[in-house]
Design an enzyme around this catalytic site. Structure first.
Site, PDB file in Angstrom:
ATOM      1  N   ASP A  15      36.380  31.755  35.414  1.00  0.00           N
ATOM      2  CA  ASP A  15      36.197  30.659  34.466  1.00  0.00           C
ATOM      3  C   ASP A  15      35.226  29.652  35.075  1.00  0.00           C
ATOM      4  O   ASP A  15      35.623  28.625  35.624  1.00  0.00           O
ATOM      5  CB  ASP A  15      37.546  30.001  34.175  1.00  0.00           C
TER       6      ASP A  15
ATOM      7  N   LYS B  63      37.773  38.274  35.808  1.00  0.00           N
ATOM      8  CA  LYS B  63      36.970  37.385  34.967  1.00  0.00           C
ATOM      9  C   LYS B  63      37.135  35.963  35.472  1.00  0.00           C
ATOM     10  O   LYS B  63      38.250  35.463  35.612  1.00  0.00           O
ATOM     11  CB  LYS B  63      37.395  37.473  33.506  1.00  0.00           C
TER      12      LYS B  63
ATOM     13  N   GLU C  30      41.924  34.061  34.598  1.00  0.00           N
ATOM     14  CA  GLU C  30      41.454  34.077  33.213  1.00  0.00           C
ATOM     15  C   GLU C  30      41.519  35.448  32.572  1.00  0.00           C
ATOM     16  O   GLU C  30      41.783  35.570  31.385  1.00  0.00           O
ATOM     17  CB  GLU C  30      40.027  33.532  33.133  1.00  0.00           C
TER      18      GLU C  30
END
Length: 326
Positions: free
Chosen positions: A32, A30, A177
């Site tokens: 950011d 994931k 993240e």
């Protein structure tokens, strides 16, 4: 070629799939950054659109050479624009200095020299005049990898199938993240927040001191809507953010009484934060908060309340703020 406008598919917050289903999911880091849909009509031009649909092409001039990466082939791609810090990790705070410049190309070019961005690509929804949104993730992923999109300011990061727990642990160990879990048979659902994609954020927790609060509105009228928290660093109480979620109504009511007892006219933070309408309190209440990461100046991102810590003295809430953030 006129390409169809395709709003990005969105992930739902959740937890790892059960171990028995692990091999039916792919796992991606994931990031950011800023979500972007890339339109390549195959005529040497490029169009970048934000999740809102806004044209942000001019904000990222270093991505413009991607326009010719596929030659005359046309494509609509899904990805994320990142700004990387000194450790090579995505920093949303750095990226904010690049966002909002779509209507100021000269300023965007100057910022690009100081804070370059990188585009990571993770899906393809349209290719060579054909829609791929009804194909499963595995087929779209194969099509994306076949494009070989790796360049000076863009790349196609790897994903893994299975081993979700190990992948999530690795993102936490590397200060990333979190993780996005994507079901292998999932089709692309434009604009839908789907359970076929699950996002998991790595959250951390720390002790903080309450130094003030902001009044709530509506059903929270008369109660604290958010508390203003800080940590002691370099001999002063540094403001590290406002926390407005994580309480039950009973907990919020209890906290309101404690804040009234600690009221003061003097702001305990140094420097004084820009928080209009704030009420200050003597910083003697210690609480524990959960958050995703810190900004470059030490602020907590996405903080939520965990609990009061009556077992801790105010001096125990010394900051774990890196020296370069103080």
């Amino acid at each position: 070629m006129t390409l169809p406008l395709i709003p990005p598919m969105l992930a739902t917050s959740g937890s790892l799939p059960p171990p028995a289903a692990d091999t039916r999911w792919a796992y991606e880091t994931k990031q950011d950054g800023q979500r972007v849909v890339v339109y390549l009509p195959g005529d040497g031009t490029i169009r970048l659109r934000a999740r809102s649909g806004q044209d942000i092409t001019a904000a990222y001039p270093e991505l413009h050479p991607l326009a010719t990466a596929l030659g005359t082939r046309s494509a609509v791609l899904d990805g994320e624009v990142l700004a990387l810090d000194e450790q090579g990790r995505a920093s949303f705070q750095l990226l904010q200095s690049r966002m909002g410049l779509a209507h100021a190309p000269a300023r965007a070019a100057r910022r690009a020299a100081a804070v370059p961005v990188h585009l990571v690509l993770f899906d393809v929804m349209h290719l060579d005049g054909r829609s791929l949104i009804h194909l499963p993730y595995t087929a779209r992923r194969e099509a994306l990898l076949s494009l070989g999109l790796h360049g000076p300011a863009w790349s196609t990061p790897a994903s893994i199938v299975g081993h979700g727990a190990e992948a999530l642990r690795a993102t936490a160990e590397h200060g990333l993240e979190g993780l996005v879990c994507k079901r292998l048979d999932s089709v692309y659902e434009p604009g839908v927040r789907s359970r076929a994609w699950i996002k998991i954020r790595n959250m951390r927790s720390e002790d903080v001191l309450i130094g003030g609060w902001l009044p709530g509105k509506g059903r929270l009228s008369g109660l604290p809507g958010a508390v203003l928290v800080g940590q002691r660093a370099a001999g002063r109480l540094r403001y590290v953010g406002g926390v407005g979620t994580g309480w039950s109504e009973a907990e919020r009511t209890e906290l309101a009484g404690l804040l009234r007892e600690a009221a003061t006219d003097v702001c305990p933070f140094d420097p004084v934060p820009a928080t209009p309408g704030a009420y200050w309190v003597v910083p003697r209440l210690v609480g524990e908060v959960r958050y995703s990461t810190r900004t470059r100046n030490g602020m907590l991102r996405q903080p939520s309340w965990l609990r009061l810590r009556p077992d801790l003295a105010p001096g125990d809430a010394a900051a774990d703020i890196p020296d370069d953030m103080v």
